[in-house]
Design a protein around this motif. Structure first.
Motif, short mmCIF file in Angstrom:
data_model
loop_
_atom_site.label_atom_id
_atom_site.label_comp_id
_atom_site.label_asym_id
_atom_site.label_seq_id
_atom_site.Cartn_x
_atom_site.Cartn_y
_atom_site.Cartn_z
N LEU A 102 -8.21 -40.34 20.10
CA LEU A 102 -9.16 -40.77 21.13
C LEU A 102 -10.42 -39.95 21.15
N ILE A 103 -10.33 -38.71 20.70
CA ILE A 103 -11.47 -37.79 20.88
C ILE A 103 -11.99 -37.35 19.52
N PRO A 104 -13.27 -36.99 19.45
CA PRO A 104 -13.84 -36.52 18.17
C PRO A 104 -13.27 -35.18 17.80
N THR A 105 -13.17 -34.94 16.51
CA THR A 105 -12.66 -33.67 16.00
C THR A 105 -13.84 -32.77 15.63
N THR A 106 -13.78 -31.55 16.13
CA THR A 106 -14.85 -30.59 15.82
C THR A 106 -14.26 -29.42 15.08
N GLY B 299 -14.77 -20.80 32.14
CA GLY B 299 -15.40 -21.62 33.17
C GLY B 299 -15.12 -23.11 33.11
N TYR B 300 -14.16 -23.53 32.29
CA TYR B 300 -13.83 -24.96 32.22
C TYR B 300 -13.15 -25.41 33.52
N ILE B 301 -12.21 -24.60 34.01
CA ILE B 301 -11.51 -24.90 35.26
C ILE B 301 -11.57 -23.64 36.12
N PRO B 302 -12.59 -23.51 36.95
CA PRO B 302 -12.76 -22.28 37.73
C PRO B 302 -11.69 -22.07 38.80
N GLU C 164 -13.86 -31.46 22.67
CA GLU C 164 -12.50 -31.99 22.78
C GLU C 164 -11.90 -31.73 24.17
N ILE C 165 -12.13 -30.54 24.70
CA ILE C 165 -11.60 -30.22 26.03
C ILE C 165 -12.22 -31.12 27.09
N ILE C 166 -13.54 -31.31 27.02
CA ILE C 166 -14.23 -32.17 27.99
C ILE C 166 -13.74 -33.61 27.85
N ALA C 167 -13.55 -34.06 26.60
CA ALA C 167 -13.09 -35.44 26.36
C ALA C 167 -11.68 -35.64 26.89
N VAL D 177 -4.74 -30.47 35.86
CA VAL D 177 -3.40 -29.95 35.52
C VAL D 177 -2.95 -30.51 34.17
N ILE D 178 -3.05 -31.83 34.00
CA ILE D 178 -2.61 -32.44 32.75
C ILE D 178 -3.53 -32.05 31.60
N THR D 179 -4.84 -31.90 31.89
CA THR D 179 -5.76 -31.45 30.85
C THR D 179 -5.35 -30.08 30.33
N THR D 180 -5.00 -29.17 31.24
CA THR D 180 -4.55 -27.83 30.85
C THR D 180 -3.31 -27.92 29.97
N ALA D 181 -2.38 -28.80 30.32
CA ALA D 181 -1.15 -28.95 29.55
C ALA D 181 -1.43 -29.53 28.16
N ILE D 182 -2.31 -30.54 28.07
CA ILE D 182 -2.64 -31.14 26.78
C ILE D 182 -3.39 -30.16 25.90
N VAL D 183 -4.33 -29.41 26.48
CA VAL D 183 -5.06 -28.39 25.72
C VAL D 183 -4.08 -27.33 25.20
#
Length: 278
Positions: A273-277, A60-63, A4-7, A34-40
């Motif tokens: 939009l993204i698969p649920t795990t 290690g997702y955003i070093p 989900e984070i990668i998607a 930046v927006i990915t961090t906010a959405i996560v």
């Protein structure tokens, strides 16, 4: 969660390129990061940016994660309008993949504080932010989130208004860039005969709100039954969307509060939009 984070990052990166958002080559973090961090943060950490920063950096997702203050400045620099633009792009995708062209509109409150604390609120101080939630017969103080969704719950467009704003008034500010022949279902608060006629004549869009008992224009029995059934589906959908929002959003300023509310609304779209795990 990893998928989900990668998607989320891939979608943000794609949308920013589509919108041609300018990227400063000196930035340590890209706008998409930046927006990915906010959405996560709003999807998995109840809107806590600090815990999200530590998690994404530590795993290690955003070093090249920015510090707390620098991240907040970057996020606010991108702003509320960009979050709405991201939602609009996703909304266009949902419209293109929704052949039935049936939509629904509704709103729900997003209080900034409990009624007893209104006089101590530092985020908002005006009476226009005091609204009334008819379904629960109670007042609240804060914003209203107005959403246009497909009948299966995919958010197409949203906007934020002060709590006292009437639903039908907010409806008139929607873009409503829908295909000709689209049908929009609403509750009794969206009754406006002039607006119904204007939408039908100018855009070929049918607005079909539930009618009050004393309404001058009534639908026939069959259509009223269909509208009531659609509204039951929509109420279930909106209940699910509202559950994605926390009971309380921590913010220091009105702009910060509005930005977080918009992020929660946008995150509701990402869930489709993204698969649920597990």
């Amino acid at each position: 969660m990893e998928i989900e984070i990668i998607a989320i990052y891939c979608w943000c990166d794609f949308i920013f390129k589509y919108l041609r958002v300018r990227e400063d080559i000196r930035s340590e973090m890209s706008n998409a990061e930046v927006i990915t961090t906010a959405i996560v943060a709003v999807r998995f950490f109840s809107g806590n940016f600090e815990n999200t920063r530590r998690f994404l950096n530590g795993h290690g997702y955003i070093p090249n994660m920015l510090s707390k203050s620098r991240f907040n400045r970057r996020l606010h620099a991108l702003g509320l309008e960009l979050v709405i633009d991201v939602q609009n792009v996703i909304g266009e995708l949902f419209k293109a993949t929704h052949p039935d062209q049936e939509y629904a509109i509704d709103s729900f409150p997003m209080p900034v504080c409990e009624n007893i604390r209104i006089f101590h609120s530092k985020i908002y101080r005006h009476e226009k932010y005091r609204g009334y939630q008819a379904s629960k017969k109670r007042y609240f103080y804060g914003l209203k989130v107005h959403m246009l969704v497909t009948v299966d719950g995919r958010p197409v467009e949203f906007l934020l208004t002060p709590g006292s704003c009437a639903d039908v008034t907010a409806f008139k500010t929607f873009h409503l860039d829908l295909p000709q022949g689209a049908v929009v279902y609403g509750d009794k608060a969206y009754t406006d005969y002039e607006e119904e006629d204007l939408l039908a004549d100018a855009a070929g869009i049918e607005l079909k709100p539930q009618r009050r008992n004393n309404a001058k224009r009534r639908f026939d029995g069959c259509m009223e039954y269909i509208i009531n059934q659609k509204r039951k589906m929509v109420e279930t959908v909106f209940s699910g969307i509202a559950r994605l929002f926390p009971k309380h959003i921590h913010a220091v300023t009105s702009k910060g509060f509005e930005l977080k509310v918009a992020l929660f609304a946008c995150a509701a779209s990402f869930s489709y939009l993204i698969p649920t795990t597990n």
